[in-house]
Motif scaffolding. Structure first.
Motif, PDB file in Angstrom:
ATOM      1  N   TRP A 116       0.722  -1.328   0.235  1.00 22.93           N
ATOM      2  CA  TRP A 116       0.049  -0.260   0.125  1.00 22.93           C
ATOM      3  C   TRP A 116       1.131   1.319   0.276  1.00 22.93           C
ATOM      4  O   TRP A 116       1.722   0.622   0.639  1.00 22.93           O
ATOM      5  CB  TRP A 116      -1.163  -0.110   1.357  1.00 22.93           C
ATOM      6  CG  TRP A 116      -1.070   1.324   1.267  1.00 22.93           C
ATOM      7  CD1 TRP A 116      -2.291   1.852   0.646  1.00 22.93           C
ATOM      8  CD2 TRP A 116      -2.889   1.100   2.859  1.00 22.93           C
ATOM      9  NE1 TRP A 116      -3.115   2.697   1.515  1.00 22.93           N
ATOM     10  CE2 TRP A 116      -3.077   2.742   1.934  1.00 22.93           C
ATOM     11  CE3 TRP A 116      -2.285   1.149   3.608  1.00 22.93           C
ATOM     12  CZ2 TRP A 116      -3.985   3.224   3.139  1.00 22.93           C
ATOM     13  CZ3 TRP A 116      -2.829   1.392   4.775  1.00 22.93           C
ATOM     14  CH2 TRP A 116      -3.477   2.715   4.579  1.00 22.93           C
ATOM     15  N   CYS A 117       0.690   2.047  -1.048  1.00 19.97           N
ATOM     16  CA  CYS A 117       1.473   3.478  -0.576  1.00 19.97           C
ATOM     17  C   CYS A 117       0.933   4.676  -0.195  1.00 19.97           C
ATOM     18  O   CYS A 117      -0.445   4.950  -0.890  1.00 19.97           O
ATOM     19  CB  CYS A 117       1.856   3.271  -2.310  1.00 19.97           C
ATOM     20  SG  CYS A 117       2.675   5.636  -2.571  1.00 19.97           S
ATOM     21  N   TRP A 126       1.593  -7.242  -3.908  1.00 16.25           N
ATOM     22  CA  TRP A 126       3.511  -7.502  -3.504  1.00 16.25           C
ATOM     23  C   TRP A 126       3.706  -8.998  -2.922  1.00 16.25           C
ATOM     24  O   TRP A 126       3.553  -8.990  -1.998  1.00 16.25           O
ATOM     25  CB  TRP A 126       3.699  -6.561  -2.646  1.00 16.25           C
ATOM     26  CG  TRP A 126       5.700  -6.002  -2.595  1.00 16.25           C
ATOM     27  CD1 TRP A 126       6.459  -6.567  -1.983  1.00 16.25           C
ATOM     28  CD2 TRP A 126       5.247  -4.534  -2.787  1.00 16.25           C
ATOM     29  NE1 TRP A 126       6.910  -5.511  -1.906  1.00 16.25           N
ATOM     30  CE2 TRP A 126       6.788  -4.580  -2.934  1.00 16.25           C
ATOM     31  CE3 TRP A 126       4.523  -3.625  -3.909  1.00 16.25           C
ATOM     32  CZ2 TRP A 126       7.200  -3.240  -3.538  1.00 16.25           C
ATOM     33  CZ3 TRP A 126       5.361  -2.431  -4.249  1.00 16.25           C
ATOM     34  CH2 TRP A 126       6.954  -2.234  -4.411  1.00 16.25           C
ATOM     35  N   CYS A 136       7.626   3.123  -5.013  1.00 15.04           N
ATOM     36  CA  CYS A 136       6.559   3.136  -5.300  1.00 15.04           C
ATOM     37  C   CYS A 136       6.319   3.046  -7.259  1.00 15.04           C
ATOM     38  O   CYS A 136       6.693   3.756  -7.898  1.00 15.04           O
ATOM     39  CB  CYS A 136       5.209   3.908  -4.779  1.00 15.04           C
ATOM     40  SG  CYS A 136       3.592   3.836  -5.735  1.00 15.04           S
ATOM     41  N   THR A 144       7.193   5.590   0.887  1.00 13.01           N
ATOM     42  CA  THR A 144       6.017   5.681   1.111  1.00 13.01           C
ATOM     43  C   THR A 144       4.827   4.233   1.010  1.00 13.01           C
ATOM     44  O   THR A 144       3.444   4.398   1.900  1.00 13.01           O
ATOM     45  CB  THR A 144       5.097   6.892   0.414  1.00 13.01           C
ATOM     46  OG1 THR A 144       5.110   5.904  -1.147  1.00 13.01           O
ATOM     47  CG2 THR A 144       6.112   8.088   0.370  1.00 13.01           C
ATOM     48  N   LEU A 145       5.735   2.690   0.885  1.00  6.04           N
ATOM     49  CA  LEU A 145       5.270   2.261   0.918  1.00  6.04           C
ATOM     50  C   LEU A 145       4.686   1.536   2.140  1.00  6.04           C
ATOM     51  O   LEU A 145       6.140   1.458   3.289  1.00  6.04           O
ATOM     52  CB  LEU A 145       6.025   0.995  -0.248  1.00  6.04           C
ATOM     53  CG  LEU A 145       5.783   1.051  -1.171  1.00  6.04           C
ATOM     54  CD1 LEU A 145       7.116   0.457  -2.255  1.00  6.04           C
ATOM     55  CD2 LEU A 145       4.789   0.949  -1.945  1.00  6.04           C
TER      56      LEU A 145
END
Ligand code: OAD
Length: 237
Positions: A116-117, A126, A136, A144-145
């Motif tokens: 989830w970014c 993933w 990302c 940010t992941l």
């Protein structure tokens, strides 16, 4: 056994134990090695994201080397064969229910094989490792992941739909969960309040045992296929 139309099932780590996925609170379970505050809370991720990524990288790799067992397959068969609705709610972040063939499945604690970014909001499959430096693939932001799993202190996914399902259930079955973590541990009471028959299938009496009308204790690969057979036989007679 009476006939039931709408069946709602909750599963926990115990259903995947015989596939080789460790549970959390049994002897030698995941929380015996890791402090959940370090690896399964937003605060832990903020403090040490690398440790959290390492923890989920390890679990993601492990989940890709296991296979569904007889209990997962029995629930998939129930969904396929039962004349009424079967909804499967799992707290597990592994993918063994879908591999066994379950379709009407709710992952209330998310999925280890998804990322989830937090930058662009994209959720995506993933399978490899994830690090703080990983960009990302959608927005190219770095850092940010996160794994697309629900941590302690966060709201589980799909709660509105889950409550509706519990309210309409004729039969609620809880499998392989210790009954320690809310809101899942409270589902039996919601279902019972709305008139469902309630059954626990677990290796041993759970924390919530007294809330269930019926309990059968033993390994999931024995008790789940046997219970599913009883249900399907009752529907046929
Ligand atoms: P737990 O580890 O708390 O409980 C597993 C349950 O499965 C125990 O009651 C065991 O007796 C039972 N069990 C073990 N082996 C079994 C077998 N072969 N057959 C049947 N039952 C067996 O796991 P959960 O209840 O799933 O959340 O834990 C709930 C949540 O706490 C997890 O989703 C996770 C965890 O911390 C988060 O990380 C947010």
């Amino acid at each position: 056994m009476p006939e039931f139309d709408r069946i709602v099932i909750l599963t926990g780590a115990g259903i995947s134990a015989e596939s080789g996925v460790p549970t959390f609170r049994d002897k030698g379970g995941i929380w015996a090695t890791y402090d959940y505050r370090d690896v399964a809370t937003p605060e832990g991720f903020e403090k040490n994201p690398q440790l959290v990524h390492e923890f989920y990288n390890m679990r993601r790799r492990a989940h890709q080397s296991v296979a569904p067992n007889a209990a997962h397959f029995a629930l998939a068969l129930l969904e396929k064969t039962h004349p009424g609705a079967v909804t499967l709610i799992t707290q597990n972040v592994d993918q063994l229910h879908e591999q066994a063939g379950s379709k009407n499945l709710i992952h209330m604690h998310g999925e280890a094989l998804k990322g989830w970014c937090l930058g662009c909001g994209t959720r995506m499959p993933w399978l490899g490792d994830m690090f703080l430096e990983t960009a990302c693939p959608v927005c190219a932001d770095v850092g940010t992941l996160r794994p697309d799993v629900v941590w302690f202190g966060e709201e589980p996914y799909h709660m509105e739909r889950i409550i509706k399902e519990l309210e309409q259930a004729d039969l609620f079955i809880s499998i392989g969960t210790s009954g320690n973590v809310y809101p899942a541990a409270g589902f039996v009471q919601v279902a019972a309040e709305y008139g469902a028959h309630t059954v626990e299938l677990n290796l041993e009496p759970s924390e919530g045992r007294t809330h269930f009308a019926e309990a059968i204790h033993g390994p999931a690969t024995d008790v789940v296929p046997a219970y599913v057979r009883r249900l399907l036989d009752a529907a046929l007679t």
